[in-house]
Design a protein around this motif. Structure first.
Motif, PDB file in Angstrom:
ATOM      1  N   MET A 296       6.345  -8.359  -9.506  1.00 51.83           N
ATOM      2  CA  MET A 296       6.249  -8.306  -8.167  1.00 51.83           C
ATOM      3  C   MET A 296       7.318  -7.090  -7.805  1.00 51.83           C
ATOM      4  O   MET A 296       7.415  -7.020  -6.220  1.00 51.83           O
ATOM      5  N   ARG A 297       8.508  -7.728  -8.597  1.00 55.45           N
ATOM      6  CA  ARG A 297       9.711  -6.250  -7.855  1.00 55.45           C
ATOM      7  C   ARG A 297       9.296  -4.399  -7.775  1.00 55.45           C
ATOM      8  O   ARG A 297       9.544  -3.656  -6.890  1.00 55.45           O
ATOM      9  N   ASP A 298       8.441  -4.379  -9.001  1.00 51.54           N
ATOM     10  CA  ASP A 298       7.623  -3.008  -8.923  1.00 51.54           C
ATOM     11  C   ASP A 298       6.368  -2.413  -7.734  1.00 51.54           C
ATOM     12  O   ASP A 298       6.972  -1.828  -7.234  1.00 51.54           O
ATOM     13  N   ARG A 299       6.246  -4.415  -6.792  1.00 54.44           N
ATOM     14  CA  ARG A 299       5.131  -3.364  -6.050  1.00 54.44           C
ATOM     15  C   ARG A 299       6.087  -3.258  -4.297  1.00 54.44           C
ATOM     16  O   ARG A 299       6.093  -2.371  -3.719  1.00 54.44           O
ATOM     17  N   TRP A 300       7.018  -3.983  -4.670  1.00 51.60           N
ATOM     18  CA  TRP A 300       8.401  -3.538  -3.685  1.00 51.60           C
ATOM     19  C   TRP A 300       8.885  -2.218  -3.620  1.00 51.60           C
ATOM     20  O   TRP A 300       9.167  -1.773  -2.449  1.00 51.60           O
ATOM     21  N   ARG A 301       9.632  -2.335  -5.056  1.00 52.90           N
ATOM     22  CA  ARG A 301       9.752  -0.790  -4.820  1.00 52.90           C
ATOM     23  C   ARG A 301       9.435   0.292  -4.699  1.00 52.90           C
ATOM     24  O   ARG A 301       9.848   1.499  -3.510  1.00 52.90           O
ATOM     25  N   ALA A 302       7.580   0.137  -4.953  1.00 49.52           N
ATOM     26  CA  ALA A 302       6.677   1.840  -4.546  1.00 49.52           C
ATOM     27  C   ALA A 302       6.406   1.241  -2.947  1.00 49.52           C
ATOM     28  O   ALA A 302       6.469   2.473  -2.139  1.00 49.52           O
ATOM     29  N   ASP A 303       6.466   0.178  -2.328  1.00 51.87           N
ATOM     30  CA  ASP A 303       6.507  -0.435  -0.561  1.00 51.87           C
ATOM     31  C   ASP A 303       7.483   0.435   0.114  1.00 51.87           C
ATOM     32  O   ASP A 303       7.678   0.924   0.963  1.00 51.87           O
TER      33      ASP A 303
ATOM     34  N   SER B 161       9.613   2.919  -1.337  1.00 50.46           N
ATOM     35  CA  SER B 161       9.560   4.286  -1.962  1.00 50.46           C
ATOM     36  C   SER B 161       9.359   4.856  -1.036  1.00 50.46           C
ATOM     37  O   SER B 161       8.892   5.503  -0.113  1.00 50.46           O
ATOM     38  N   ARG B 162       7.838   4.213   0.043  1.00 51.23           N
ATOM     39  CA  ARG B 162       6.381   5.077   0.869  1.00 51.23           C
ATOM     40  C   ARG B 162       7.637   4.486   2.149  1.00 51.23           C
ATOM     41  O   ARG B 162       6.935   5.544   2.967  1.00 51.23           O
ATOM     42  N   PHE B 163       7.922   3.794   2.136  1.00 52.71           N
ATOM     43  CA  PHE B 163       8.485   3.481   3.977  1.00 52.71           C
ATOM     44  C   PHE B 163      10.179   4.415   4.093  1.00 52.71           C
ATOM     45  O   PHE B 163      10.002   5.233   4.385  1.00 52.71           O
ATOM     46  N   GLN B 164      10.433   5.147   2.975  1.00 53.06           N
ATOM     47  CA  GLN B 164      11.621   5.741   2.754  1.00 53.06           C
ATOM     48  C   GLN B 164      10.561   7.320   3.055  1.00 53.06           C
ATOM     49  O   GLN B 164      11.489   8.027   3.772  1.00 53.06           O
ATOM     50  N   GLU B 165       9.927   7.492   2.634  1.00 55.75           N
ATOM     51  CA  GLU B 165       8.726   9.223   2.281  1.00 55.75           C
ATOM     52  C   GLU B 165       8.714   9.301   4.239  1.00 55.75           C
ATOM     53  O   GLU B 165       8.545   9.469   4.855  1.00 55.75           O
ATOM     54  N   GLU B 166       8.248   7.541   5.166  1.00 57.22           N
ATOM     55  CA  GLU B 166       7.463   7.983   6.018  1.00 57.22           C
ATOM     56  C   GLU B 166       8.584   8.497   6.924  1.00 57.22           C
ATOM     57  O   GLU B 166       8.770   8.738   8.154  1.00 57.22           O
ATOM     58  N   VAL B 167      10.102   7.553   6.823  1.00 62.74           N
ATOM     59  CA  VAL B 167      11.069   7.484   7.531  1.00 62.74           C
ATOM     60  C   VAL B 167      11.636   9.000   7.644  1.00 62.74           C
ATOM     61  O   VAL B 167      12.186   9.930   8.329  1.00 62.74           O
ATOM     62  N   ASN B 168      11.380   9.721   6.928  1.00 59.75           N
ATOM     63  CA  ASN B 168      12.233  11.179   5.783  1.00 59.75           C
ATOM     64  C   ASN B 168      11.181  12.028   7.058  1.00 59.75           C
ATOM     65  O   ASN B 168      11.938  12.806   7.347  1.00 59.75           O
TER      66      ASN B 168
END
Length: 142
Positions: free
Chosen positions: A1-8, A10-17
């Motif tokens: 569960m924690r890994d899925r949150w980190r992946a999500d 991380s993707r969100f941070q990439e989009e914001v960047n």
């Protein structure tokens, strides 16, 4: 569960960047390092002339200056702030101040025959080319 949150996350941070980077690139293309607006332009080179379209919204033709030195054309202009009592300003999104841009013409041009029109905030310059006056000199040995 924690890994899925980190992946999500991380993707969100990439989009914001990406969004921030794209926005900064747009601003960087419109402003110079010293805070002068740099107008958007299209430059077309044909066989006998160069045609340049420059967007100058809100600028009056009397505030546009063009100079040519060698193969460089420099445009300066100013978008002046309207004379109105700022006490009533509730939202200010427009930018005012000087414009400046230098264009490489890549050939010699006929300064005397440039045609300029200014319609709906777009400056159109038709710049005739001149023949290359370089002469080939044949060296005879003997």
């Amino acid at each position: 569960m924690r890994d899925r949150w980190r992946a999500d996350l991380s993707r969100f941070q990439e989009e914001v960047n990406k969004v921030v980077e794209q926005s900064l690139n747009r601003i960087g293309n419109y402003w110079t390092a010293d805070g002068v607006m740099r107008p958007a332009a299209d430059l077309y080179e044909q066989e006998e002339q160069i045609t340049l379209f420059i967007e100058l919204p809100g600028v009056v033709k009397e505030d546009i200056n063009i100079s040519i030195t060698g193969r460089s054309l420099t445009l300066t202009a100013e978008k002046k702030k309207p004379e109105i009592d700022e006490v009533d300003l509730r939202k200010g999104e427009r930018h005012f101040g000087p414009f400046k841009r230098t264009y490489d013409l890549s050939c010699d041009v006929s300064v005397e025959n440039i045609e300029a029109t200014f319609t709906d905030g777009v400056l159109r310059l038709v710049i005739p080319k001149v023949e290359d006056k370089t002469q080939k000199i044949e060296i005879k040995i003997g």
